[in-house]
Write a protein that holds these residues in place. Structure first.
Motif, PDB file in Angstrom:
ATOM      1  N   SER A   1       0.949  -1.120   0.070  1.00  0.00           N
ATOM      2  CA  SER A   1      -0.109  -0.169   0.005  1.00  0.00           C
ATOM      3  C   SER A   1       0.769   1.238  -0.042  1.00  0.00           C
ATOM      4  N   GLY A   2       2.163   1.297   0.416  1.00  0.00           N
ATOM      5  CA  GLY A   2       2.973   2.302   0.740  1.00  0.00           C
ATOM      6  C   GLY A   2       3.056   2.690   2.212  1.00  0.00           C
ATOM      7  N   GLY A   3       1.934   2.144   3.001  1.00  0.00           N
ATOM      8  CA  GLY A   3       2.219   2.409   4.650  1.00  0.00           C
ATOM      9  C   GLY A   3       3.425   1.628   4.983  1.00  0.00           C
ATOM     10  N   LYS A   4       3.385   2.251   6.407  1.00  0.00           N
ATOM     11  CA  LYS A   4       4.728   1.518   7.148  1.00  0.00           C
ATOM     12  C   LYS A   4       4.501  -0.052   7.282  1.00  0.00           C
ATOM     13  N   ASP A   5       3.301  -0.435   7.399  1.00  0.00           N
ATOM     14  CA  ASP A   5       3.291  -2.008   7.550  1.00  0.00           C
ATOM     15  C   ASP A   5       3.421  -2.655   6.445  1.00  0.00           C
ATOM     16  N   SER A   6       2.978  -2.412   5.246  1.00  0.00           N
ATOM     17  CA  SER A   6       3.317  -3.172   3.949  1.00  0.00           C
ATOM     18  C   SER A   6       4.805  -2.845   3.618  1.00  0.00           C
ATOM     19  N   LEU A   7       5.314  -1.801   4.013  1.00  0.00           N
ATOM     20  CA  LEU A   7       6.855  -1.500   3.503  1.00  0.00           C
ATOM     21  C   LEU A   7       7.739  -2.596   4.438  1.00  0.00           C
ATOM     22  N   TYR A   8       7.434  -2.598   6.001  1.00  0.00           N
ATOM     23  CA  TYR A   8       8.133  -3.376   6.724  1.00  0.00           C
ATOM     24  C   TYR A   8       8.132  -4.740   6.366  1.00  0.00           C
ATOM     25  N   LEU A   9       6.613  -5.276   6.141  1.00  0.00           N
ATOM     26  CA  LEU A   9       6.389  -6.573   5.375  1.00  0.00           C
ATOM     27  C   LEU A   9       7.312  -6.886   4.309  1.00  0.00           C
ATOM     28  N   LEU A  10       7.463  -6.145   3.217  1.00  0.00           N
ATOM     29  CA  LEU A  10       7.926  -6.360   2.140  1.00  0.00           C
ATOM     30  C   LEU A  10       9.452  -6.831   2.493  1.00  0.00           C
ATOM     31  N   GLU A  11      10.108  -5.780   3.046  1.00  0.00           N
ATOM     32  CA  GLU A  11      11.545  -5.721   3.658  1.00  0.00           C
ATOM     33  C   GLU A  11      11.714  -7.138   4.528  1.00  0.00           C
ATOM     34  N   ALA A  12      10.975  -7.293   5.282  1.00  0.00           N
ATOM     35  CA  ALA A  12      11.163  -8.615   6.190  1.00  0.00           C
ATOM     36  C   ALA A  12      11.215  -9.903   5.270  1.00  0.00           C
ATOM     37  N   LEU A  13      10.139  -9.835   4.512  1.00  0.00           N
ATOM     38  CA  LEU A  13      10.117 -11.269   3.366  1.00  0.00           C
ATOM     39  C   LEU A  13      11.270 -11.062   2.435  1.00  0.00           C
ATOM     40  N   ALA A  14      11.700 -10.087   1.994  1.00  0.00           N
ATOM     41  CA  ALA A  14      12.578 -10.080   1.095  1.00  0.00           C
ATOM     42  C   ALA A  14      14.078 -10.358   1.833  1.00  0.00           C
TER      43      ALA A  14
END
Length: 241
Positions: free
Chosen positions: A36-49
């Motif tokens: 979405s561009g919010g903090k939660d989805s950004l952190y999720l993407l970083e953690a999964l990557a």
């Protein structure tokens, strides 16, 4: 150990625990992150990557950002593109819209979410993804349980894992054990860029009032979140086949 390092370790531990305890990712999975561009989805993407580089299990990560034409909820896609590029993740951009006047039974938030999800599901099938990862954290799940109890008379919430019946895709929420305040602190420390404009409906919802209600519950009993979470687990509300 400084406070930021403690937060980072706590987030990582709870993220890995959710993956393990709820068996969210399997060998060979292609995971599509709803960004979405919010903090939660950004952190999720970083953690999964970062986790995908461990190769145990081996899985692939892609991301999708859905823009809504008729809602002034504007994210800086150039920032999202650079964020994904830094992580080595391919970003897909999609655009859609909805007309709230055609459906008076549902709120604009519901219609917006439904249309976004439709785009994400379609792309997941095109890419052959087995999993769609959503950025809901523990607070989101607990707030939903309270909303469903108070307004609908049923004790249920967003499951950590939900296997879709009409398509070979499973929704997963790897941040299910992470607290919002930790994600917020991490995002601020790592200077995540915030979206340009907030959704006009964002604070005019029952969810916002339930969030405030939950804060008062935690003030009364700091262990309340764990009591509610264990009740959801005991009743089998966190995983649906």
């Amino acid at each position: 150990m400084d406070e930021l390092r403690r937060i980072e370790q706590r987030l990582e531990q709870r993220f890995k625990k959710a993956l393990r305890d709820y068996r969210l990712i399997s060998e060979g999975d292609h995971v599509l992150v709803a960004l979405s561009g919010g903090k939660d989805s950004l952190y999720l993407l970083e953690a999964l990557a970062k986790r995908s580089r461990v190769h145990i299990p081996a899985f692939t990560v892609s991301a999708v950002h859905v823009r809504m034409e008729n809602v002034p909820y504007e994210s800086d896609t150039s920032y999202l593109e650079s964020f994904c590029e830094r992580l080595g993740v391919r970003l897909h951009l999609a655009t859609t819209s909805f007309d709230a006047s055609t459906d008076r039974r549902h709120s604009p938030c519901f219609l917006c979410s439904w249309n976004r999800r439709k785009q994400i599901f379609n792309l997941a099938q095109e890419l052959g993804c087995q999993k769609i990862a959503l950025g809901h954290h523990q607070d989101d799940i607990l707030h939903t349980a309270l909303m469903n109890t108070v307004f609908e008379g049923r004790f249920s919430s967003m499951p950590v894992a939900l296997k879709m019946r009409k398509m070979p895709v499973t929704l997963i929420r790897p941040l299910a054990l992470c607290r919002e305040q930790d994600i917020k602190a991490y995002a601020e420390a790592h200077e995540y860029q915030r979206q340009k404009k907030l959704c006009p409906y964002e604070h005019d919802t029952q969810r916002q009032r339930i969030a405030e209600f939950f804060q008062s519950i935690e003030a009364l009993n700091p262990e309340a979140r764990y009591s509610i979470w264990h009740a959801l687990e005991r009743d089998g509300k966190l995983v649906e086949d």
